[in-house]
Design an enzyme around this catalytic site. Structure first.
Site, short mmCIF file in Angstrom:
data_model
loop_
_atom_site.label_atom_id
_atom_site.label_comp_id
_atom_site.label_asym_id
_atom_site.label_seq_id
_atom_site.Cartn_x
_atom_site.Cartn_y
_atom_site.Cartn_z
N GLY A 46 0.97 -1.27 0.30
CA GLY A 46 -0.01 0.11 0.01
C GLY A 46 1.14 0.93 0.35
O GLY A 46 1.60 1.41 0.58
N GLN A 51 3.34 10.32 0.91
CA GLN A 51 4.72 9.02 0.35
C GLN A 51 5.26 9.74 -0.35
O GLN A 51 6.61 9.14 -0.65
CB GLN A 51 4.11 7.99 0.95
N CYS A 94 5.91 0.48 7.53
CA CYS A 94 5.73 1.25 6.65
C CYS A 94 6.47 1.91 5.69
O CYS A 94 7.58 1.24 5.97
CB CYS A 94 5.56 2.14 7.19
N LEU A 95 6.38 2.17 4.18
CA LEU A 95 8.00 2.62 3.62
C LEU A 95 8.57 3.71 3.40
O LEU A 95 9.64 3.88 3.89
CB LEU A 95 7.17 2.19 2.20
N HIS A 136 -4.85 1.96 7.83
CA HIS A 136 -3.29 2.41 8.08
C HIS A 136 -2.80 3.84 6.61
O HIS A 136 -2.42 4.53 6.76
CB HIS A 136 -1.99 1.09 7.62
N GLU A 137 -3.34 3.46 5.28
CA GLU A 137 -3.27 4.60 4.58
C GLU A 137 -3.97 5.78 4.80
O GLU A 137 -3.67 6.51 4.05
CB GLU A 137 -3.46 3.35 3.23
N HIS A 140 -2.35 8.50 6.82
CA HIS A 140 -1.37 8.81 6.41
C HIS A 140 -1.34 10.09 5.75
O HIS A 140 -1.10 11.39 5.60
CB HIS A 140 -0.68 8.28 4.73
NI NI Z 1 2.50 3.51 5.65
#
Ligand code: NI
Length: 184
Positions: A46, A51, A94-95, A136-137, A140
């Site tokens: 995701g 990001q 998380c990236l 989660h997304e 963000h």
């Molecule tokens: Ni993340």
């Protein structure tokens, strides 16, 4: 399509409240495609637009198993319109916080309203990994990271570690348990 650099903590952009998309035009479709390519390359399951430093309410996701055909999903202006009282605990990553994984407790089911690639309003009831990943997304898009759901002690330890590494321009050494499915 193009790969875009992924920003990491402590980049202050990760804390901004992202703007809704007013019109799904060519620019947004290019953004979605770039986000998917960047997510697959990372690799992650995701990715939110912020990001890659774009403060817009756009999320991409693909939860297909490794040996299955890809199932790219896009969510524009997603909002949680219902969450279950029951919760589940899932190990997230998380990236934008590379190589850090920790268990997070969230509602186990959610209903999400969003615009699809064509700009049509959709509603999706999700459970399992999809429900966790959506939450989660969507976090963000509101400047919230999964570490914000941990204890203050854990969160501060992580932020300190990544801030120090960023200053020294050092890669972060992997830590914590590793599992196959991870939220990015
Ligand atoms: Ni993340």
């Amino acid at each position: 399509m193009a790969l875009r650099p992924i920003i990491c903590i402590p980049d202050p952009l990760l804390r901004v409240h992202c703007e809704p998309v007013l019109k799904i035009d060519e620019e947004i479709r290019v953004l979605m495609d770039d986000m998917l390519e960047t997510m697959y390359e990372a690799p992650g399951i995701g990715l939110a637009a912020i990001q890659i430093a774009i403060p817009k309410r756009v999320v991409v996701m693909d939860l297909a198993k490794a040996d299955h055909p890809p199932e790219p999903r896009v969510f524009v202006n997603p909002e949680i319109i219902w969450s279950s009282p029951e919760t589940r605990i899932y190990e997230e990553g998380c990236l934008s916080i590379p190589d850090y994984y920790e268990e997070v407790e969230r509602p186990s089911r959610v209903c999400v309203r969003y615009l699809d690639r064509e700009g049509l309003t959709q509603e999706l009831e999700a459970d399992g990994l999809l429900a966790t990943c959506l939450q989660h997304e969507i976090d963000h898009l509101n400047g919230v990271l999964f570490i914000d759901h941990l204890s203050r002690l854990k969160r501060e330890r992580v932020i300190k570690k990544y801030t120090k590494a960023a200053k020294l321009n050092e890669p972060i050494a992997p830590s914590g348990p590793r599992t196959r499915d991870r939220i990015r």
